[in-house]
Structures are given as structure tokens and as C-alpha cells.
Design a protein around this motif. Structure first.
Motif, PDB file in Angstrom:
ATOM      1  N   LYS A  88      20.760  -1.861   0.716  1.00  0.00           N
ATOM      2  CA  LYS A  88      19.564  -1.875  -0.127  1.00  0.00           C
ATOM      3  C   LYS A  88      18.810  -0.559   0.021  1.00  0.00           C
ATOM      4  O   LYS A  88      18.961   0.155   1.018  1.00  0.00           O
ATOM      5  CB  LYS A  88      18.650  -3.050   0.240  1.00  0.00           C
ATOM      6  CG  LYS A  88      18.036  -2.943   1.618  1.00  0.00           C
ATOM      7  CD  LYS A  88      17.112  -4.116   1.924  1.00  0.00           C
ATOM      8  CE  LYS A  88      15.814  -3.989   1.174  1.00  0.00           C
ATOM      9  NZ  LYS A  88      14.831  -5.026   1.597  1.00  0.00           N
ATOM     10  N   PHE A  89      17.996  -0.253  -0.975  1.00  0.00           N
ATOM     11  CA  PHE A  89      17.103   0.910  -0.924  1.00  0.00           C
ATOM     12  C   PHE A  89      15.803   0.458  -0.276  1.00  0.00           C
ATOM     13  O   PHE A  89      15.164  -0.481  -0.750  1.00  0.00           O
ATOM     14  CB  PHE A  89      16.850   1.437  -2.335  1.00  0.00           C
ATOM     15  CG  PHE A  89      15.958   2.645  -2.377  1.00  0.00           C
ATOM     16  CD1 PHE A  89      16.410   3.867  -1.901  1.00  0.00           C
ATOM     17  CD2 PHE A  89      14.664   2.554  -2.876  1.00  0.00           C
ATOM     18  CE1 PHE A  89      15.582   4.982  -1.931  1.00  0.00           C
ATOM     19  CE2 PHE A  89      13.840   3.659  -2.907  1.00  0.00           C
ATOM     20  CZ  PHE A  89      14.299   4.880  -2.444  1.00  0.00           C
ATOM     21  N   ASP A  90      15.408   1.072   0.836  1.00  0.00           N
ATOM     22  CA  ASP A  90      14.244   0.594   1.580  1.00  0.00           C
ATOM     23  C   ASP A  90      12.981   1.399   1.307  1.00  0.00           C
ATOM     24  O   ASP A  90      12.010   1.336   2.054  1.00  0.00           O
ATOM     25  CB  ASP A  90      14.534   0.566   3.078  1.00  0.00           C
ATOM     26  CG  ASP A  90      14.702   1.955   3.672  1.00  0.00           C
ATOM     27  OD1 ASP A  90      14.617   2.946   2.914  1.00  0.00           O
ATOM     28  OD2 ASP A  90      14.915   2.047   4.903  1.00  0.00           O
TER      29      ASP A  90
ATOM     30  N   PHE B  71      19.980  -6.296  -5.131  1.00  0.00           N
ATOM     31  CA  PHE B  71      18.875  -5.602  -4.485  1.00  0.00           C
ATOM     32  C   PHE B  71      18.135  -4.621  -5.394  1.00  0.00           C
ATOM     33  O   PHE B  71      17.392  -3.776  -4.920  1.00  0.00           O
ATOM     34  CB  PHE B  71      19.361  -4.905  -3.215  1.00  0.00           C
ATOM     35  CG  PHE B  71      19.804  -5.890  -2.176  1.00  0.00           C
ATOM     36  CD1 PHE B  71      18.889  -6.528  -1.371  1.00  0.00           C
ATOM     37  CD2 PHE B  71      21.144  -6.223  -2.056  1.00  0.00           C
ATOM     38  CE1 PHE B  71      19.293  -7.460  -0.439  1.00  0.00           C
ATOM     39  CE2 PHE B  71      21.563  -7.164  -1.123  1.00  0.00           C
ATOM     40  CZ  PHE B  71      20.628  -7.795  -0.312  1.00  0.00           C
ATOM     41  N   ASN B  72      18.346  -4.747  -6.705  1.00  0.00           N
ATOM     42  CA  ASN B  72      17.456  -4.074  -7.647  1.00  0.00           C
ATOM     43  C   ASN B  72      17.376  -4.901  -8.916  1.00  0.00           C
ATOM     44  O   ASN B  72      18.266  -5.702  -9.232  1.00  0.00           O
ATOM     45  CB  ASN B  72      17.878  -2.620  -7.919  1.00  0.00           C
ATOM     46  CG  ASN B  72      19.157  -2.517  -8.713  1.00  0.00           C
ATOM     47  OD1 ASN B  72      19.218  -2.890  -9.879  1.00  0.00           O
ATOM     48  ND2 ASN B  72      20.213  -2.000  -8.076  1.00  0.00           N
TER      49      ASN B  72
ATOM     50  N   ALA C 214      18.925 -13.676  -7.545  1.00  0.00           N
ATOM     51  CA  ALA C 214      17.664 -13.307  -6.896  1.00  0.00           C
ATOM     52  C   ALA C 214      17.808 -12.021  -6.092  1.00  0.00           C
ATOM     53  O   ALA C 214      18.905 -11.617  -5.723  1.00  0.00           O
ATOM     54  CB  ALA C 214      17.217 -14.435  -5.965  1.00  0.00           C
ATOM     55  N   THR C 215      16.678 -11.384  -5.837  1.00  0.00           N
ATOM     56  CA  THR C 215      16.640 -10.291  -4.871  1.00  0.00           C
ATOM     57  C   THR C 215      16.480 -10.907  -3.479  1.00  0.00           C
ATOM     58  O   THR C 215      16.430 -12.133  -3.332  1.00  0.00           O
ATOM     59  CB  THR C 215      15.454  -9.351  -5.144  1.00  0.00           C
ATOM     60  OG1 THR C 215      14.238 -10.097  -5.009  1.00  0.00           O
ATOM     61  CG2 THR C 215      15.544  -8.752  -6.541  1.00  0.00           C
ATOM     62  N   ASP C 216      16.338 -10.046  -2.455  1.00  0.00           N
ATOM     63  CA  ASP C 216      16.168 -10.577  -1.107  1.00  0.00           C
ATOM     64  C   ASP C 216      14.827 -11.277  -0.920  1.00  0.00           C
ATOM     65  O   ASP C 216      14.554 -11.823   0.143  1.00  0.00           O
ATOM     66  CB  ASP C 216      16.356  -9.483  -0.053  1.00  0.00           C
ATOM     67  CG  ASP C 216      15.511  -8.249  -0.318  1.00  0.00           C
ATOM     68  OD1 ASP C 216      15.106  -8.050  -1.472  1.00  0.00           O
ATOM     69  OD2 ASP C 216      15.274  -7.466   0.617  1.00  0.00           O
TER      70      ASP C 216
ATOM     71  N   ARG D  28      20.485   1.942   2.719  1.00  0.00           N
ATOM     72  CA  ARG D  28      20.976   1.665   4.066  1.00  0.00           C
ATOM     73  C   ARG D  28      21.666   0.307   4.073  1.00  0.00           C
ATOM     74  O   ARG D  28      21.409  -0.548   3.228  1.00  0.00           O
ATOM     75  CB  ARG D  28      19.834   1.666   5.080  1.00  0.00           C
ATOM     76  CG  ARG D  28      18.775   0.595   4.828  1.00  0.00           C
ATOM     77  CD  ARG D  28      17.838   0.445   6.017  1.00  0.00           C
ATOM     78  NE  ARG D  28      16.805  -0.552   5.787  1.00  0.00           N
ATOM     79  CZ  ARG D  28      16.974  -1.859   5.924  1.00  0.00           C
ATOM     80  NH1 ARG D  28      18.166  -2.347   6.275  1.00  0.00           N
ATOM     81  NH2 ARG D  28      15.988  -2.714   5.717  1.00  0.00           N
ATOM     82  N   ASN D  29      22.556   0.122   5.038  1.00  0.00           N
ATOM     83  CA  ASN D  29      23.217  -1.173   5.193  1.00  0.00           C
ATOM     84  C   ASN D  29      22.212  -2.221   5.666  1.00  0.00           C
ATOM     85  O   ASN D  29      21.310  -1.921   6.450  1.00  0.00           O
ATOM     86  CB  ASN D  29      24.358  -1.068   6.208  1.00  0.00           C
ATOM     87  CG  ASN D  29      25.503  -0.227   5.691  1.00  0.00           C
ATOM     88  OD1 ASN D  29      25.754  -0.167   4.493  1.00  0.00           O
ATOM     89  ND2 ASN D  29      26.196   0.446   6.597  1.00  0.00           N
ATOM     90  N   LEU D  30      22.390  -3.435   5.194  1.00  0.00           N
ATOM     91  CA  LEU D  30      21.568  -4.538   5.672  1.00  0.00           C
ATOM     92  C   LEU D  30      21.927  -4.840   7.123  1.00  0.00           C
ATOM     93  O   LEU D  30      23.094  -4.772   7.510  1.00  0.00           O
ATOM     94  CB  LEU D  30      21.802  -5.782   4.820  1.00  0.00           C
ATOM     95  CG  LEU D  30      21.292  -5.687   3.378  1.00  0.00           C
ATOM     96  CD1 LEU D  30      21.978  -6.734   2.524  1.00  0.00           C
ATOM     97  CD2 LEU D  30      19.793  -5.881   3.321  1.00  0.00           C
ATOM     98  N   THR D  31      20.940  -5.164   7.926  1.00  0.00           N
ATOM     99  CA  THR D  31      21.196  -5.535   9.309  1.00  0.00           C
ATOM    100  C   THR D  31      21.729  -6.964   9.369  1.00  0.00           C
ATOM    101  O   THR D  31      21.515  -7.754   8.431  1.00  0.00           O
ATOM    102  CB  THR D  31      19.907  -5.456  10.148  1.00  0.00           C
ATOM    103  OG1 THR D  31      18.982  -6.445   9.660  1.00  0.00           O
ATOM    104  CG2 THR D  31      19.270  -4.069  10.060  1.00  0.00           C
TER     105      THR D  31
END
Length: 214
Positions: free
Chosen positions: A89-91, A19-20, A67-69, A96-99
Motif C-alpha cells: 500500500k501507499f502510506d 488499497f486505492n 473495500a480498502t483496508d 511498502r509491503n503490508l506488515t
């Protein structure tokens, strides 16, 4: 679903999610060292570069994809397995936790061809709740209660009228007015540039600047 895995145990035709950008390249280098070639997909890549990376993977020139999301947004590739290197991930404001629905959207990239896909997470990713795993496996997610909204009927007759039309609020209560969108931030910055501002006296130029900002 497979529980915690090392990268070294990943089978060919696997995608690893980070995620980065730094983590993506770190993992890609790790995979290249121990497993061979890998393709890399980031949301920030140009369409041409991203398509080239997709082609390298799809043509089986490499067996792994990092890959990223961004991969969750409409990329249907021949992936058998998805492994998460992180479950948060950093939003833009905080980590925060991924849903469950976000995890499901990404994990759902696996097995979109002729067989069921699998997913796992690495030892460094933390732990995934068994109920969340069931939700992902059974496609059982909470209903969306709110959705971001922004006026699409924009008035390009002047700068002020365009900014006013962007501020318009939704009528329905289940919509949330979208603030600080990147295109709007770009636009607000550029209209204060004296070199640009002198051209913004026509509707055509205002529309052009808006398209550039988007």
C-alpha cells in the motif's frame, strides 16, 4: 488460507481488498459483470453512505464486498473469506509491503461469526511468504516497540498557546511525537485565513475550529 485465486473463483460472502479508490471501483465493476451485485466500502465515505453499503451486504442483497483496508478498523461483518488484490500500500510517502499484523487485522474480518474464515490473494498481488502466512494463521505477531503520541491536554487560550501545546514532546522513549497530522495541517492553514482569523479571539471559537479540523 487459500493460495492465489481469480475473482471468478470467489465464493459468495467474500470481501476483496484493494488499497486505492480507483482499484476498488475497477474490481467492483469486474465483480458486478461476472458475479452480480457488490457493496463498496471506503474510508472516505460518509458514515451514512458506509452504513448503507454495510446494510446492503449484511441483508444479503449482494454477496460480495469490495473495500480498502478501512474494513480492518472495527467492521465486523458476516464475511467468510477475504481476498487481497495487493500485498502493498501507499502510506503517504511511498509504496511498502503490508506488515503481517496489518494483513492479519484485515484477514481477521473473515469468520467472525460462527465458523472459521479463510483468506487468499489474487494472481496480480505477488507472493506471500509462508512464514507470514503462519504468523497470520496463528495470530503470532511482533510486539509493538514504538507508538505515535500527541499531547491531548491542549491549551485553547490563544492560537500561539494551542500551537505550542501541539508541539509538546512525550516523556517516555517508546512514544514517537506525531507530526503533520491532518487535523493540525488543516488548523494551521485555516488560522491564516483572514476571514476566519478575526473570529479566533475567544477560547470557544478556537475549540470549535479545532473540532472542525478534526
Amino acid at each position: 488460507f487459500l493460495r492465489k485465486q481469480n475473482f471468478s473463483k470467489l465464493e459468495p460472502r467474500s470481501a476483496i481488498i484493494a488499497f486505492n479508490i480507483n482499484k476498488v471501483y475497477e474490481i467492483a465493476e469486474n465483480i458486478r459483470t461476472h458475479k452480480g451485485g457488490t457493496a463498496v466500502i471506503l474510508g472516505s465515505l460518509s458514515p451514512r453512505t458506509r452504513n448503507a453499503q454495510v446494510e446492503v451486504y449484511e441483508n444479503k442483497n449482494v454477496d460480495y464486498l469490495v473495500a480498502t483496508d478501512a474494513i480492518g478498523m472495527g467492521l465486523n461483518l458476516n464475511i467468510n473469506h477475504v481476498s487481497f488484490s495487493s500485498l502493498e500500500k501507499f502510506d503517504g510517502r511511498y509504496n511498502r509491503n503490508l506488515t503481517p499484523s496489518e494483513l492479519g487485522q484485515i484477514a481477521g474480518r473473515a469468520g467472525r461469526y460462527k465458523q472459521d474464515g479463510t483468506f487468499s490473494y489474487t494472481k496480480d498481488a505477488g507472493n506471500l511468504d509462508p512464514l507470514t502466512i503462519l504468523q497470520i494463521e496463528n495470530h503470532n505477531f511482533d510486539n509493538i516497540q514504538k507508538i505515535y503520541w500527541r499531547n491531548s491536554d491542549l491549551d485553547f487560550s490563544s492560537i500561539d498557546k494551542l500551537l505550542t501545546s501541539l508541539k509538546k514532546y512525550p516523556i517516555q522513549s517508546y512514544f514517537i511525537h506525531k507530526k503533520n497530522a491532518l487535523d493540525e495541517i488543516n488548523f494551521r492553514n485555516l488560522i491564516n485565513d483572514n476571514e476566519i482569523k478575526r473570529f479566533l479571539v475567544s477560547k470557544k471559537n478556537l475549540e470549535l475550529l479545532w473540532k472542525i479540523c478534526q
